[in-house]
Design an enzyme around this catalytic site. Structure first.
Site, PDB file in Angstrom:
ATOM      1  N   LYS A 113      53.187  41.356  42.328  1.00 38.63           N
ATOM      2  CA  LYS A 113      52.200  41.156  42.055  1.00 38.63           C
ATOM      3  C   LYS A 113      52.819  41.977  40.233  1.00 38.63           C
ATOM      4  O   LYS A 113      53.683  42.040  40.199  1.00 38.63           O
ATOM      5  CB  LYS A 113      51.277  42.361  41.777  1.00 38.63           C
ATOM      6  CG  LYS A 113      49.607  42.742  41.195  1.00 38.63           C
ATOM      7  CD  LYS A 113      49.021  41.904  41.694  1.00 38.63           C
ATOM      8  CE  LYS A 113      47.168  41.414  40.558  1.00 38.63           C
ATOM      9  NZ  LYS A 113      46.444  40.399  41.531  1.00 38.63           N
ATOM     10  N   ASP A 153      45.264  36.540  37.884  1.00 40.31           N
ATOM     11  CA  ASP A 153      43.834  37.429  38.346  1.00 40.31           C
ATOM     12  C   ASP A 153      43.608  37.540  37.171  1.00 40.31           C
ATOM     13  O   ASP A 153      43.202  37.010  36.683  1.00 40.31           O
ATOM     14  CB  ASP A 153      45.445  38.619  38.422  1.00 40.31           C
ATOM     15  CG  ASP A 153      44.317  39.791  39.362  1.00 40.31           C
ATOM     16  OD1 ASP A 153      43.893  40.085  40.292  1.00 40.31           O
ATOM     17  OD2 ASP A 153      43.793  40.966  38.356  1.00 40.31           O
TER      18      ASP A 153
HETATM   19  P1  NDP Z   1      38.092  38.182  35.415  1.00 41.11           P
HETATM   20  O1  NDP Z   1      39.209  38.103  34.641  1.00 41.11           O
HETATM   21  O2  NDP Z   1      38.231  35.884  35.813  1.00 41.11           O
HETATM   22  O3  NDP Z   1      37.395  38.464  35.444  1.00 41.11           O
HETATM   23  C1  NDP Z   1      37.676  39.362  35.309  1.00 41.11           C
HETATM   24  C2  NDP Z   1      36.719  40.698  34.785  1.00 41.11           C
HETATM   25  O4  NDP Z   1      36.333  41.933  34.615  1.00 41.11           O
HETATM   26  C3  NDP Z   1      35.200  40.354  34.101  1.00 41.11           C
HETATM   27  O5  NDP Z   1      33.813  40.748  33.232  1.00 41.11           O
HETATM   28  C4  NDP Z   1      35.537  41.484  32.756  1.00 41.11           C
HETATM   29  O6  NDP Z   1      35.583  41.519  31.510  1.00 41.11           O
HETATM   30  C5  NDP Z   1      35.718  42.616  33.675  1.00 41.11           C
HETATM   31  N1  NDP Z   1      36.784  43.326  32.798  1.00 41.11           N
HETATM   32  C6  NDP Z   1      38.058  43.523  33.481  1.00 41.11           C
HETATM   33  N2  NDP Z   1      38.546  44.639  33.242  1.00 41.11           N
HETATM   34  C7  NDP Z   1      37.437  45.275  32.994  1.00 41.11           C
HETATM   35  C8  NDP Z   1      37.873  46.911  32.717  1.00 41.11           C
HETATM   36  N3  NDP Z   1      38.903  47.579  32.070  1.00 41.11           N
HETATM   37  N4  NDP Z   1      36.465  47.520  32.113  1.00 41.11           N
HETATM   38  C9  NDP Z   1      36.013  47.019  32.295  1.00 41.11           C
HETATM   39  N5  NDP Z   1      35.148  45.554  32.705  1.00 41.11           N
HETATM   40  C10 NDP Z   1      36.486  45.164  32.971  1.00 41.11           C
HETATM   41  O7  NDP Z   1      39.335  38.200  36.460  1.00 41.11           O
HETATM   42  P2  NDP Z   1      39.034  38.184  38.422  1.00 41.11           P
HETATM   43  O8  NDP Z   1      37.097  37.623  38.077  1.00 41.11           O
HETATM   44  O9  NDP Z   1      39.645  37.219  38.923  1.00 41.11           O
HETATM   45  O10 NDP Z   1      39.171  39.585  39.299  1.00 41.11           O
HETATM   46  C11 NDP Z   1      38.084  40.982  39.122  1.00 41.11           C
HETATM   47  C12 NDP Z   1      38.568  41.314  39.892  1.00 41.11           C
HETATM   48  O11 NDP Z   1      38.913  41.066  41.194  1.00 41.11           O
HETATM   49  C13 NDP Z   1      39.915  42.506  39.737  1.00 41.11           C
HETATM   50  O12 NDP Z   1      39.792  43.599  39.959  1.00 41.11           O
HETATM   51  C14 NDP Z   1      40.473  41.319  40.651  1.00 41.11           C
HETATM   52  O13 NDP Z   1      42.319  42.276  40.462  1.00 41.11           O
HETATM   53  C15 NDP Z   1      40.373  41.536  41.497  1.00 41.11           C
HETATM   54  N6  NDP Z   1      40.548  40.194  42.684  1.00 41.11           N
HETATM   55  C16 NDP Z   1      40.786  38.817  41.788  1.00 41.11           C
HETATM   56  C17 NDP Z   1      41.051  38.245  42.582  1.00 41.11           C
HETATM   57  C18 NDP Z   1      40.495  36.507  42.540  1.00 41.11           C
HETATM   58  O14 NDP Z   1      41.144  35.402  43.439  1.00 41.11           O
HETATM   59  N7  NDP Z   1      40.504  36.121  41.310  1.00 41.11           N
HETATM   60  C19 NDP Z   1      41.586  38.421  44.418  1.00 41.11           C
HETATM   61  C20 NDP Z   1      41.011  39.290  44.450  1.00 41.11           C
HETATM   62  C21 NDP Z   1      40.767  40.424  43.837  1.00 41.11           C
HETATM   63  P3  NDP Z   1      35.775  41.170  29.914  1.00 41.11           P
HETATM   64  O15 NDP Z   1      35.084  39.485  30.342  1.00 41.11           O
HETATM   65  O16 NDP Z   1      35.080  41.681  28.735  1.00 41.11           O
HETATM   66  O17 NDP Z   1      37.161  40.762  29.268  1.00 41.11           O
HETATM   67  O1  8G0 Z   2      44.139  40.511  44.847  1.00 47.30           O
HETATM   68  C1  8G0 Z   2      44.535  39.632  44.891  1.00 47.30           C
HETATM   69  O2  8G0 Z   2      44.492  39.343  46.360  1.00 47.30           O
HETATM   70  C2  8G0 Z   2      44.659  38.053  44.138  1.00 47.30           C
HETATM   71  C3  8G0 Z   2      44.289  38.357  42.953  1.00 47.30           C
HETATM   72  C4  8G0 Z   2      44.865  37.580  42.249  1.00 47.30           C
HETATM   73  C5  8G0 Z   2      45.465  36.107  42.759  1.00 47.30           C
HETATM   74  C6  8G0 Z   2      46.362  36.113  44.876  1.00 47.30           C
HETATM   75  C7  8G0 Z   2      46.048  35.549  45.001  1.00 47.30           C
HETATM   76  O3  8G0 Z   2      48.403  35.452  45.098  1.00 47.30           O
HETATM   77  O4  8G0 Z   2      45.874  34.087  45.347  1.00 47.30           O
HETATM   78  C8  8G0 Z   2      45.392  36.952  44.889  1.00 47.30           C
END
Ligand code: NDP
Ligand code: 8G0
Length: 457
Positions: A113, A153
């Site tokens: 990460k 991420d």
């Molecule tokens: P995005 O940046 O697309 O969206 C994040 C969302 O969470 C936004 O709505 C944001 O609000 C909110 N957010 C972020 N930080 C905070 C905080 N500290 N407090 C409150 N709200 C918060 O990210 P993703 O959707 O990609 O990721 C969301 C979660 O999923 C994370 O935990 C990530 O690690 C996990 N994840 C993502 C994967 C992926 O493929 N993208 C894979 C597996 C897990 P705002 O818009 O106001 O910042």
């Molecule tokens: O948390 C996860 O598994 C994650 C989040 C964002 C990207 C990736 C990836 O390597 O594709 C994994």
């Protein structure tokens, strides 16, 4: 009390350890107890200075990181997070969890990460491009398609991956599958943007089918689902849920939460409006003309869990520690029987305690699926993107979606079977603990491979 210096990492470490200890793993495989101090130290941590110039021509500096946690099963794999809260504790917890999650996908990927405390909000496209270039100037020395393959991420989407990929190509003079989440015309995979949200819903579908003892595809019909977040994961989970007939009752961001008032959930058009706003880094509250008062209430500064009324399913999809013990208890009291994390470590330890003790005490039980199982679809399709890049082929949307479903389904089966095999609970009629099954299965896979490779003896 001694305050932990890396609170998020220590939380992830303790959560894994407690579930392993509350099983028969160390009785059956006593040598693995000695692995914990080894496996919990990253193989390598790279920390670097990122110097870039803002639009006013002023010098700016941020911290850059890549935690290369474990390369036993394959190249380090995991996302990059750009958010002001990023520090080594958060990236270590994410890399540690990633190692076991990637093992659960059944694909050949190690865990890593990285990211930066850079805040993309309020920055121009040019500033983001200059930052990505400066970040990759250093990172490009440490990654490669057989070494370490980052992705997006929080705060890193398709635009940032493009700038990062272009910078890697220029610095290393090499077009290679060194990042995933790439654009379709330059090596990306269909379904990667959708994968985490869709995969999460596929995992919950299997939980519902198991609990309701049915193979029906209609298990989501009429179910009320509370979602947090409004980014990549939340948007695609919502779209798949709507498609399957569920009622999505909430979405949120770091500023507040929208909840529907009645039985009509969010529509696909409303989710499209959220996607447009988030692309521009706008807050949800800016969508007042879409989210009209007759249908929605807005709660500034609040998370959804205590506001949603009766719900069947809760899917945290924003960030770590976004469900407290009190919020978990409120969800259970509101009838919620299925919790699955789109976010990584979405639940606090107190929340997990509430879910797991309810699983034991409630006659019909309750399901809690941690991120490392429920959200592994994202990294799984990244693994499929790597496979396509290696073969220089592109699979169809249907092919990738089918493989994603298979991976989520197998992951669910592995969690259930492992929970049963290593359970020390006397009452066999209890629902299997998905959190224990996931932790034990991921751990054993990495532990066995580390033993085979002589990394542990
Ligand atoms: P995005 O940046 O697309 O969206 C994040 C969302 O969470 C936004 O709505 C944001 O609000 C909110 N957010 C972020 N930080 C905070 C905080 N500290 N407090 C409150 N709200 C918060 O990210 P993703 O959707 O990609 O990721 C969301 C979660 O999923 C994370 O935990 C990530 O690690 C996990 N994840 C993502 C994967 C992926 O493929 N993208 C894979 C597996 C897990 P705002 O818009 O106001 O910042
Ligand atoms: O948390 C996860 O598994 C994650 C989040 C964002 C990207 C990736 C990836 O390597 O594709 C994994």
């Amino acid at each position: 009390m001694v305050r932990p210096s890396e609170p998020e990492f220590e939380q992830a470490y303790n959560e894994l350890l407690l579930t392993l200890e509350d099983s028969s793993l160390f009785q059956k495989k006593p040598q693995f107890r000695k692995l914990l101090p080894v496996i919990s130290v990253p193989e390598r941590v790279i920390q670097f200075r990122v110097v870039w110039e803002n639009d006013a021509g002023e010098i700016q500096v941020n911290n850059g990181f890549r935690v290369q946690y474990n390369s036993t099963l394959g190249p380090y794999k995991g996302g990059l997070r750009f958010h002001p809260s990023v520090n080594l504790s958060i990236l270590k917890f994410l890399g540690y969890e990633q190692t076991f999650k990637n093992a659960l996908t059944g694909l050949s990927m190690g865990g890593g990460k990285g990211g930066s405390d850079f805040d993309p909000k309020g920055k121009s496209d040019n500033e983001i491009r200059r930052f990505c270039d400066a970040f990759m100037r250093e990172l490009s020395r440490h990654i490669g398609y057989n070494t370490d393959v980052p992705a997006g991420d929080i705060g890193v989407g398709g635009r940032e991956i493009g700038f990062l990929f272009g910078a890697f190509k220029r610095y290393r003079n090499s077009w290679e599958g060194v990042l995933t989440g790439k654009g379709l015309s330059w090596g990306g995979s269909l379904i990667r943007p959708e994968a985490t949200g869709y995969g999460l819903v596929y995992f919950v579908e299997r939980m519902l089918q198991y609990a309701l003892k049915t193979d029906s595809k209609d298990v989501f019909k009429g179910k009320r689902v509370a979602l947090s977040g409004s980014g990549n994961v939340a948007q695609y989970a919502a779209l798949k849920l709507i498609d399957l007939g569920a009622i999505v009752v909430s979405l949120s961001d770091s500023k507040g939460t929208y909840v529907v008032k009645g039985d009509e959930g969010f529509t696909t058009a409303e989710i499209a409006a959220v996607a447009d706003a988030k692309l521009l880094h706008r807050d949800l509250v800016s969508l007042t003309s879409t989210f009209v008062e007759s249908k929605f209430t807005y709660h500034a500064g609040a998370r959804p869990w205590t506001l949603v009324g009766k719900v069947d399913i809760a899917l945290p999809c924003a960030t770590q520690n976004e469900v407290s013990g009190a919020e978990a208890a409120a969800l259970v009291a509101a009838g919620c029987r299925y919790i699955a994390e789109g976010s990584n470590m979405g639940s606090t330890m107190e929340a997990i305690d509430v879910f797991e003790s309810t699983r034991r005490s409630l006659p019909e039980g309750i399901w809690y699926a941690p991120g490392k199982a429920a959200n592994c679809g994202g990294v799984a399709v990244s693994g499929l993107e790597m496979a396509q890049n290696s073969q220089r082929v592109s699979w169809t949307r249907e092919e990738v979606d089918r493989k994603l479903f298979e991976i989520m389904s197998t992951c669910f089966d592995v969690c259930v079977e492992t929970a049963k095999e290593y359970s020390i609970e006397d009452d066999a009629s209890k629902l299997p603990s998905i959190v224990k099954g996931a932790n034990i299965a991921g751990f054993i896979k990495v532990a066995d491979a580390m033993t085979n490779l002589g990394d542990f003896y």
